[in-house]
Write a protein that holds these residues in place. Structure first.
Motif, PDB file in Angstrom:
ATOM      1  N   ILE A  92       0.850  -1.195   0.000  1.00 36.24           N
ATOM      2  CA  ILE A  92       0.000   0.000   0.000  1.00 36.24           C
ATOM      3  C   ILE A  92       0.884   1.243   0.000  1.00 36.24           C
ATOM      4  CG2 ILE A  92      -1.784   1.254   1.283  1.00 36.24           C
ATOM      5  CD1 ILE A  92      -2.525  -1.509   2.532  1.00 36.24           C
ATOM      6  N   GLU A  93       0.532   2.223  -0.821  1.00 33.43           N
ATOM      7  CA  GLU A  93       1.332   3.442  -0.924  1.00 33.43           C
ATOM      8  C   GLU A  93       1.587   4.061   0.443  1.00 33.43           C
ATOM      9  OE1 GLU A  93      -0.360   6.230  -3.615  1.00 33.43           O
ATOM     10  OE2 GLU A  93       0.446   5.247  -5.394  1.00 33.43           O
ATOM     11  N   SER A  94       2.784   4.605   0.630  1.00 33.68           N
ATOM     12  CA  SER A  94       3.162   5.176   1.919  1.00 33.68           C
ATOM     13  C   SER A  94       2.342   6.406   2.284  1.00 33.68           C
ATOM     14  CB  SER A  94       4.656   5.533   1.917  1.00 33.68           C
ATOM     15  OG  SER A  94       4.954   6.439   0.874  1.00 33.68           O
ATOM     16  N   SER A  95       1.618   6.962   1.320  1.00 35.16           N
ATOM     17  CA  SER A  95       0.765   8.123   1.607  1.00 35.16           C
ATOM     18  C   SER A  95      -0.506   7.731   2.361  1.00 35.16           C
ATOM     19  CB  SER A  95       0.388   8.835   0.306  1.00 35.16           C
ATOM     20  OG  SER A  95      -0.289   7.944  -0.583  1.00 35.16           O
ATOM     21  N   TYR A  96      -0.811   6.433   2.402  1.00 31.46           N
ATOM     22  CA  TYR A  96      -1.999   5.959   3.118  1.00 31.46           C
ATOM     23  C   TYR A  96      -1.843   6.235   4.607  1.00 31.46           C
ATOM     24  CZ  TYR A  96      -5.321   2.643   5.199  1.00 31.46           C
ATOM     25  OH  TYR A  96      -6.319   2.063   5.938  1.00 31.46           O
ATOM     26  N   GLN A  97      -2.855   6.826   5.223  1.00 26.33           N
ATOM     27  CA  GLN A  97      -2.761   7.231   6.628  1.00 26.33           C
ATOM     28  C   GLN A  97      -3.821   6.573   7.518  1.00 26.33           C
ATOM     29  OE1 GLN A  97      -2.943  11.517   6.482  1.00 26.33           O
ATOM     30  NE2 GLN A  97      -0.801  11.700   5.855  1.00 26.33           N
ATOM     31  N   GLY A  98      -4.437   5.516   7.035  1.00 29.34           N
ATOM     32  CA  GLY A  98      -5.494   4.876   7.811  1.00 29.34           C
ATOM     33  C   GLY A  98      -4.989   4.121   9.028  1.00 29.34           C
ATOM     34  N   LEU A  99      -3.714   3.717   9.010  1.00 30.77           N
ATOM     35  CA  LEU A  99      -3.105   3.005  10.130  1.00 30.77           C
ATOM     36  C   LEU A  99      -1.769   3.659  10.475  1.00 30.77           C
ATOM     37  CD1 LEU A  99      -3.845  -0.667   9.034  1.00 30.77           C
ATOM     38  CD2 LEU A  99      -4.814   0.494  11.015  1.00 30.77           C
ATOM     39  N   ALA A 100      -1.266   3.339  11.644  1.00 33.37           N
ATOM     40  CA  ALA A 100      -0.028   3.963  12.121  1.00 33.37           C
ATOM     41  C   ALA A 100       1.117   3.773  11.130  1.00 33.37           C
ATOM     42  CB  ALA A 100       0.354   3.370  13.478  1.00 33.37           C
ATOM     43  N   SER A 101       1.908   4.813  10.960  1.00 35.13           N
ATOM     44  CA  SER A 101       3.041   4.750  10.040  1.00 35.13           C
ATOM     45  C   SER A 101       4.361   4.595  10.783  1.00 35.13           C
ATOM     46  CB  SER A 101       3.089   6.022   9.178  1.00 35.13           C
ATOM     47  OG  SER A 101       3.240   7.169  10.003  1.00 35.13           O
ATOM     48  N   ASP A 102       4.298   4.436  12.123  1.00 36.18           N
ATOM     49  CA  ASP A 102       5.529   4.354  12.906  1.00 36.18           C
ATOM     50  C   ASP A 102       5.689   3.038  13.661  1.00 36.18           C
ATOM     51  OD1 ASP A 102       3.428   4.831  14.610  1.00 36.18           O
ATOM     52  OD2 ASP A 102       4.544   6.178  15.929  1.00 36.18           O
ATOM     53  N   ARG A 103       4.703   2.141  13.592  1.00 33.42           N
ATOM     54  CA  ARG A 103       4.831   0.886  14.329  1.00 33.42           C
ATOM     55  C   ARG A 103       3.984  -0.202  13.676  1.00 33.42           C
ATOM     56  NH1 ARG A 103       0.190   0.379  17.330  1.00 33.42           N
ATOM     57  NH2 ARG A 103      -1.001   2.276  17.656  1.00 33.42           N
ATOM     58  N   ALA A 104       4.437  -1.439  13.868  1.00 32.39           N
ATOM     59  CA  ALA A 104       3.690  -2.583  13.360  1.00 32.39           C
ATOM     60  C   ALA A 104       2.466  -2.831  14.233  1.00 32.39           C
ATOM     61  CB  ALA A 104       4.580  -3.824  13.337  1.00 32.39           C
ATOM     62  N   SER A 105       1.466  -3.482  13.663  1.00 31.30           N
ATOM     63  CA  SER A 105       0.245  -3.757  14.411  1.00 31.30           C
ATOM     64  C   SER A 105      -0.401  -5.025  13.875  1.00 31.30           C
ATOM     65  CB  SER A 105      -0.724  -2.577  14.278  1.00 31.30           C
ATOM     66  OG  SER A 105      -1.876  -2.772  15.060  1.00 31.30           O
ATOM     67  N   VAL A 106      -0.919  -5.851  14.794  1.00 34.34           N
ATOM     68  CA  VAL A 106      -1.641  -7.058  14.402  1.00 34.34           C
ATOM     69  C   VAL A 106      -3.123  -6.742  14.322  1.00 34.34           C
ATOM     70  CG1 VAL A 106      -2.228  -9.425  15.034  1.00 34.34           C
ATOM     71  CG2 VAL A 106       0.078  -8.563  15.442  1.00 34.34           C
ATOM     72  N   LEU A 107      -3.758  -7.117  13.219  1.00 39.06           N
ATOM     73  CA  LEU A 107      -5.161  -6.821  12.978  1.00 39.06           C
ATOM     74  C   LEU A 107      -5.980  -8.111  12.936  1.00 39.06           C
ATOM     75  CD1 LEU A 107      -4.677  -4.243  10.067  1.00 39.06           C
ATOM     76  CD2 LEU A 107      -4.851  -3.763  12.518  1.00 39.06           C
ATOM     77  N   GLN A 108      -7.171  -8.061  13.524  1.00 38.14           N
ATOM     78  CA  GLN A 108      -8.089  -9.200  13.473  1.00 38.14           C
ATOM     79  C   GLN A 108      -8.847  -9.159  12.139  1.00 38.14           C
ATOM     80  OE1 GLN A 108      -6.761 -10.936  16.596  1.00 38.14           O
ATOM     81  NE2 GLN A 108      -8.734 -11.725  15.933  1.00 38.14           N
ATOM     82  N   ILE A 109      -8.718 -10.194  11.346  1.00 34.02           N
ATOM     83  CA  ILE A 109      -9.323 -10.216  10.020  1.00 34.02           C
ATOM     84  C   ILE A 109     -10.769 -10.709  10.103  1.00 34.02           C
ATOM     85  CG2 ILE A 109      -9.209 -11.237   7.714  1.00 34.02           C
ATOM     86  CD1 ILE A 109      -7.091  -9.118   8.266  1.00 34.02           C
ATOM     87  N   THR A 110     -11.699  -9.867   9.704  1.00 31.82           N
ATOM     88  CA  THR A 110     -13.114 -10.229   9.682  1.00 31.82           C
ATOM     89  C   THR A 110     -13.423 -11.028   8.411  1.00 31.82           C
ATOM     90  OG1 THR A 110     -13.693  -8.198   8.508  1.00 31.82           O
ATOM     91  CG2 THR A 110     -13.695  -8.102  10.925  1.00 31.82           C
ATOM     92  N   PRO A 111     -14.545 -11.735   8.375  1.00 31.11           N
ATOM     93  CA  PRO A 111     -14.931 -12.429   7.131  1.00 31.11           C
ATOM     94  C   PRO A 111     -15.017 -11.473   5.944  1.00 31.11           C
ATOM     95  CG  PRO A 111     -16.239 -13.257   8.965  1.00 31.11           C
ATOM     96  CD  PRO A 111     -15.459 -12.087   9.498  1.00 31.11           C
ATOM     97  N   LEU A 112     -15.521 -10.256   6.179  1.00 29.31           N
ATOM     98  CA  LEU A 112     -15.607  -9.275   5.093  1.00 29.31           C
ATOM     99  C   LEU A 112     -14.220  -8.921   4.578  1.00 29.31           C
ATOM    100  CD1 LEU A 112     -16.971  -7.198   3.266  1.00 29.31           C
ATOM    101  CD2 LEU A 112     -16.946  -5.592   5.207  1.00 29.31           C
ATOM    102  N   MET A 113     -13.277  -8.632   5.496  1.00 37.92           N
ATOM    103  CA  MET A 113     -11.938  -8.256   5.063  1.00 37.92           C
ATOM    104  C   MET A 113     -11.265  -9.402   4.316  1.00 37.92           C
ATOM    105  SD  MET A 113      -9.522  -6.162   4.648  1.00 37.92           S
ATOM    106  CE  MET A 113     -10.188  -4.757   5.541  1.00 37.92           C
ATOM    107  N   ARG A 114     -11.484 -10.623   4.768  1.00 41.03           N
ATOM    108  CA  ARG A 114     -10.909 -11.766   4.067  1.00 41.03           C
ATOM    109  C   ARG A 114     -11.396 -11.814   2.627  1.00 41.03           C
ATOM    110  NH1 ARG A 114     -11.997 -17.042   2.652  1.00 41.03           N
ATOM    111  NH2 ARG A 114     -10.281 -18.519   2.917  1.00 41.03           N
ATOM    112  N   GLU A 115     -12.690 -11.616   2.419  1.00 44.23           N
ATOM    113  CA  GLU A 115     -13.237 -11.657   1.063  1.00 44.23           C
ATOM    114  C   GLU A 115     -12.741 -10.485   0.227  1.00 44.23           C
ATOM    115  OE1 GLU A 115     -14.761 -14.249  -0.155  1.00 44.23           O
ATOM    116  OE2 GLU A 115     -14.500 -15.158   1.817  1.00 44.23           O
ATOM    117  N   LEU A 116     -12.564  -9.320   0.854  1.00 41.46           N
ATOM    118  CA  LEU A 116     -12.031  -8.157   0.131  1.00 41.46           C
ATOM    119  C   LEU A 116     -10.594  -8.418  -0.324  1.00 41.46           C
ATOM    120  CD1 LEU A 116     -13.383  -5.201   2.315  1.00 41.46           C
ATOM    121  CD2 LEU A 116     -14.103  -5.799  -0.019  1.00 41.46           C
ATOM    122  N   ILE A 117      -9.805  -9.039   0.549  1.00 45.80           N
ATOM    123  CA  ILE A 117      -8.423  -9.358   0.184  1.00 45.80           C
ATOM    124  C   ILE A 117      -8.386 -10.359  -0.967  1.00 45.80           C
ATOM    125  CG2 ILE A 117      -6.327 -10.513   0.986  1.00 45.80           C
ATOM    126  CD1 ILE A 117      -6.854  -9.279   3.755  1.00 45.80           C
TER     127      ILE A 117
END
Length: 262
Positions: A92-117
């Motif tokens: 994802i382009e570095s200009s994306y600001q929806g999530l932190a740009s200074d640290r890693a983070s673990v995200l819980q994947i919902t059924p919707l997100m799985r299908e989007l991916i």
């Protein structure tokens, strides 16, 4: 939907992403390893099946299919799978600001997100700027920031000899060597080893080994092995103490975890 060839861009020659989102997909065989590296863009690492072991400086994450790990641009990381994984790597382009740009983070994947991916993995690398494909990407990016976080990870030392020791314990999960014996292998006293280990990980060696076994249980529960075989492989005397420790850590039994995440 397009053929896989539409996604086969060489990361070595890419100076920028072809679009705001680019999905690289790959079936990683058992034992496959990507050595430490960085990207000029953000990355979401997700495995449809299998467990990813992701190393950052001083941290190790075990990422099962119900989770993904967010790696901001410039974050050094390596990736390993002990039992194989179906990898979907979202750049994802570095200009994306929806999530932190200074640290890693673990995200819980919902059924919707799985299908989007999965849907995003099927579009062309240079998808149209307007229309279904772009709308799909925008929905995926907007949904990322709404996912729940679960940053449970295993602290990892940074000193060379302690890294080697931890790698040895990871590879020999059923090891019965005592803390005293491990200290002796480093030619230091147990007190010295524990002091160094606490300084670098915030945990005693005994606590860390227990945590390691529970994190490795996540790997093994995503294979076809039965609970007793997993307990023995992790060095427990039987299934009962393993089930007890797993329930204490995660709030459900190994069997319930496996059923819930199937």
């Amino acid at each position: 939907m397009t053929s896989d060839s539409a996604h086969e861009l060489s990361l070595l020659t890419m100076e920028s992403l072809p679009r705001e989102l680019y999905v690289r997909q790959e079936v990683m065989p058992a034992g496959h390893h990507f050595p430490p590296h960085r990207h000029d863009w953000h990355q979401l690492l997700y495995a449809v099946s299998g467990v990813l072991v992701v190393d950052l400086i001083g941290e190790r994450y075990f990422i099962p299919p119900e989770q993904a790990i967010w790696l901001p641009s410039g974050c050094q990381h390596s990736v390993y799978t002990g039992y194989g994984a179906d990898l979907k790597s979202l750049y994802i382009e570095s200009s994306y600001q929806g999530l932190a740009s200074d640290r890693a983070s673990v995200l819980q994947i919902t059924p919707l997100m799985r299908e989007l991916i999965l849907a995003a993995a099927g579009i062309e690398a240079e998808y149209p700027f307007q229309g279904y494909e772009n709308d799909l990407v925008q929905l995926l990016l907007q949904s990322l920031s709404r996912l729940e976080r679960d940053d449970q990870h295993l602290p990892w030392p940074i000193s060379g000899d302690l890294i080697n020791l931890c790698n040895q314990l990871y590879e020999q999960s059923d090891s019965s060597e005592t803390s005293e014996q491990l200290a002796g292998s480093l030619a230091v006293s147990l007190r010295t080893l524990d002091r160094r280990f606490r300084r670098e990980t915030g945990m005693s060696l005994k606590q860390w080994r227990q945590q390691l076994r529970l994190m490795q249980a996540i790997e093994l529960l995503n294979t076809g092995q039965n609970i007793t075989a997993i307990a023995l492989e992790l060095g427990y005397s039987s299934a009962s103490p393993f089930i007890y420790m797993f329930r204490e850590k995660f709030g459900l039994s190994p069997a319930q975890y496996r059923k819930q995440n199937r």
